[in-house]
Design a protein around this motif. Structure first.
Motif, PDB file in Angstrom:
ATOM      1  N   ALA A  13      10.259 -18.628 -30.525  1.00 10.60           N
ATOM      2  CA  ALA A  13      11.506 -18.408 -31.250  1.00 10.60           C
ATOM      3  C   ALA A  13      12.635 -19.266 -30.670  1.00 10.60           C
ATOM      4  CB  ALA A  13      11.897 -16.933 -31.199  1.00 10.60           C
ATOM      5  N   TYR A  14      12.772 -19.237 -29.350  1.00 10.76           N
ATOM      6  CA  TYR A  14      13.787 -20.064 -28.691  1.00 10.76           C
ATOM      7  C   TYR A  14      13.384 -20.235 -27.230  1.00 10.76           C
ATOM      8  CZ  TYR A  14      18.301 -22.157 -27.627  1.00 10.76           C
ATOM      9  OH  TYR A  14      19.289 -23.050 -27.272  1.00 10.76           O
ATOM     10  N   SER A  15      13.048 -21.451 -26.868  1.00 11.16           N
ATOM     11  CA  SER A  15      12.507 -21.718 -25.528  1.00 11.16           C
ATOM     12  C   SER A  15      13.585 -22.252 -24.584  1.00 11.16           C
ATOM     13  CB  SER A  15      11.394 -22.757 -25.633  1.00 11.16           C
ATOM     14  OG  SER A  15      11.948 -23.999 -26.027  1.00 11.16           O
ATOM     15  N   PHE A  16      13.248 -22.234 -23.311  1.00  9.34           N
ATOM     16  CA  PHE A  16      14.164 -22.791 -22.313  1.00  9.34           C
ATOM     17  C   PHE A  16      14.310 -24.302 -22.503  1.00  9.34           C
ATOM     18  CE2 PHE A  16      15.395 -23.777 -17.808  1.00  9.34           C
ATOM     19  CZ  PHE A  16      16.603 -23.095 -17.844  1.00  9.34           C
ATOM     20  N   ASP A  17      13.234 -24.957 -22.938  1.00  5.37           N
ATOM     21  CA  ASP A  17      13.318 -26.392 -23.268  1.00  5.37           C
ATOM     22  C   ASP A  17      14.387 -26.630 -24.332  1.00  5.37           C
ATOM     23  OD1 ASP A  17      11.346 -27.015 -21.506  1.00  5.37           O
ATOM     24  OD2 ASP A  17       9.790 -27.418 -23.003  1.00  5.37           O
ATOM     25  N   GLN A  18      14.390 -25.759 -25.326  1.00  8.56           N
ATOM     26  CA  GLN A  18      15.368 -25.915 -26.403  1.00  8.56           C
ATOM     27  C   GLN A  18      16.789 -25.722 -25.869  1.00  8.56           C
ATOM     28  OE1 GLN A  18      14.505 -26.938 -29.559  1.00  8.56           O
ATOM     29  NE2 GLN A  18      16.718 -27.229 -29.686  1.00  8.56           N
ATOM     30  N   LEU A  19      16.947 -24.729 -24.986  1.00 10.30           N
ATOM     31  CA  LEU A  19      18.279 -24.514 -24.403  1.00 10.30           C
ATOM     32  C   LEU A  19      18.714 -25.731 -23.592  1.00 10.30           C
ATOM     33  CD1 LEU A  19      20.739 -22.744 -23.827  1.00 10.30           C
ATOM     34  CD2 LEU A  19      19.507 -21.808 -21.858  1.00 10.30           C
ATOM     35  N   ALA A 101      24.836 -20.919 -21.042  1.00  7.05           N
ATOM     36  CA  ALA A 101      24.601 -22.352 -20.885  1.00  7.05           C
ATOM     37  C   ALA A 101      23.412 -22.588 -19.967  1.00  7.05           C
ATOM     38  CB  ALA A 101      25.847 -23.028 -20.303  1.00  7.05           C
ATOM     39  N   PHE A 102      22.715 -23.668 -20.206  1.00  9.09           N
ATOM     40  CA  PHE A 102      21.641 -24.112 -19.304  1.00  9.09           C
ATOM     41  C   PHE A 102      22.247 -24.356 -17.939  1.00  9.09           C
ATOM     42  CE2 PHE A 102      19.341 -27.467 -17.158  1.00  9.09           C
ATOM     43  CZ  PHE A 102      18.008 -27.118 -17.335  1.00  9.09           C
ATOM     44  N   GLU A 103      21.666 -23.759 -16.927  1.00  3.58           N
ATOM     45  CA  GLU A 103      22.160 -23.988 -15.570  1.00  3.58           C
ATOM     46  C   GLU A 103      21.170 -24.888 -14.827  1.00  3.58           C
ATOM     47  OE1 GLU A 103      25.006 -23.142 -14.422  1.00  3.58           O
ATOM     48  OE2 GLU A 103      24.821 -23.368 -12.245  1.00  3.58           O
ATOM     49  N   ARG A 104      19.980 -24.376 -14.613  1.00  4.52           N
ATOM     50  CA  ARG A 104      18.938 -25.217 -14.036  1.00  4.52           C
ATOM     51  C   ARG A 104      17.571 -24.584 -14.258  1.00  4.52           C
ATOM     52  NH1 ARG A 104      18.348 -23.072  -8.539  1.00  4.52           N
ATOM     53  NH2 ARG A 104      20.040 -21.610  -8.252  1.00  4.52           N
ATOM     54  N   ARG A 105      16.581 -25.430 -14.176  1.00  5.37           N
ATOM     55  CA  ARG A 105      15.200 -24.996 -14.267  1.00  5.37           C
ATOM     56  C   ARG A 105      14.768 -24.505 -12.890  1.00  5.37           C
ATOM     57  NH1 ARG A 105      11.520 -26.102 -18.154  1.00  5.37           N
ATOM     58  NH2 ARG A 105      13.078 -27.350 -19.235  1.00  5.37           N
ATOM     59  N   LEU A 106      13.938 -23.485 -12.839  1.00 10.53           N
ATOM     60  CA  LEU A 106      13.365 -23.092 -11.548  1.00 10.53           C
ATOM     61  C   LEU A 106      12.379 -24.169 -11.115  1.00 10.53           C
ATOM     62  CD1 LEU A 106      12.739 -19.272 -12.182  1.00 10.53           C
ATOM     63  CD2 LEU A 106      14.528 -20.319 -10.778  1.00 10.53           C
ATOM     64  N   PRO A 107      12.290 -24.421  -9.795  1.00 11.14           N
ATOM     65  CA  PRO A 107      11.351 -25.436  -9.307  1.00 11.14           C
ATOM     66  C   PRO A 107       9.944 -25.189  -9.848  1.00 11.14           C
ATOM     67  CG  PRO A 107      12.738 -24.671  -7.516  1.00 11.14           C
ATOM     68  CD  PRO A 107      13.051 -23.809  -8.695  1.00 11.14           C
ATOM     69  N   ARG A 108       9.582 -23.915  -9.963  1.00  8.03           N
ATOM     70  CA  ARG A 108       8.353 -23.559 -10.665  1.00  8.03           C
ATOM     71  C   ARG A 108       8.546 -22.179 -11.278  1.00  8.03           C
ATOM     72  NH1 ARG A 108       4.813 -20.225  -8.819  1.00  8.03           N
ATOM     73  NH2 ARG A 108       5.283 -19.078  -6.927  1.00  8.03           N
ATOM     74  N   PRO A 109       7.860 -21.889 -12.411  1.00  8.42           N
ATOM     75  CA  PRO A 109       8.023 -20.582 -13.044  1.00  8.42           C
ATOM     76  C   PRO A 109       7.520 -19.469 -12.123  1.00  8.42           C
ATOM     77  CG  PRO A 109       6.840 -22.115 -14.489  1.00  8.42           C
ATOM     78  CD  PRO A 109       6.910 -22.748 -13.139  1.00  8.42           C
ATOM     79  N   VAL A 110       8.143 -18.310 -12.232  1.00  6.81           N
ATOM     80  CA  VAL A 110       7.657 -17.128 -11.518  1.00  6.81           C
ATOM     81  C   VAL A 110       7.103 -16.181 -12.578  1.00  6.81           C
ATOM     82  CG1 VAL A 110       8.243 -15.207 -10.002  1.00  6.81           C
ATOM     83  CG2 VAL A 110       9.385 -17.423  -9.719  1.00  6.81           C
TER      84      VAL A 110
END
Length: 156
Positions: A13-19, A101-110
DNA sequence: GCCAACGTTGGC
DNA sequence: GCCAACGTTGGC
């Protein structure tokens, strides 16, 4: 004092990539009073995990920042929206949203499984409660730190 | 696809 | 005000 939150979204529906592409978004479509009340408690500058739900590997994948406090969600009064609610009026919009707002991606998903396996989180984290479905939920500062550490992320 | 758990609705 | 029935969420 910064508060911490968790926003669920189905990546279909709405992904972090999209954000990341959009930069920021309005968190429309919340139709649960508890989740709405959590948004009303948010202050500009608060941070939240962006969590992918209803997907192969449910996981916290990134961090968002609240950039606008709660205000009426216009989709509630949009007859063409899937989130339309006939009870909502101009005087009583019922449903609200924040902007994030997009802040940052986690170094790896948890992943959810990792969090569940962590005894320091399992006892208290709202996400891990049996039957928990809340789409916008609080995260205790202690839990925030633990998840960040699990992601291999330095404390901000 | 299944199903447990949840929130909401509506009859009484 | 109670509670059964229903629709939805979301992990598995």
């Amino acid at each position: 004092m910064t508060a911490y939150w968790l926003f669920k979204s189905e990546p279909d529906a709405y992904s972090f990539d999209q954000l990341e592409k959009d930069g920021h978004t309005e968190w429309t479509g919340v139709r649960n009073f508890q989740a709405r009340n959590n948004m009303k408690a948010m202050k500009v500058g608060d941070l939240g995990f962006f969590y992918h739900s209803s997907t192969k590997v449910p996981a916290a994948v990134g961090i968002v920042k609240v950039v606008r406090a709660a205000h009426p969600d216009p989709t509630a009064r949009d007859r063409k929206s899937e989130y339309f609610d006939p009870r909502a009026t101009a005087d009583n919009p019922i449903w609200e949203m924040v902007d994030v707002a997009f802040e940052r991606r986690l170094p790896r998903p948890v992943t959810l499984a990792e969090m569940r396996a962590n005894p320091d989180l399992a006892a208290t984290m709202v996400l891990l409660r049996k039957g928990s479905r809340l789409s916008v939920q609080p995260v205790h500062p202690r839990e925030w730190k633990i998840v960040l550490a699990m992601a291999g992320s330095p404390a901000p």
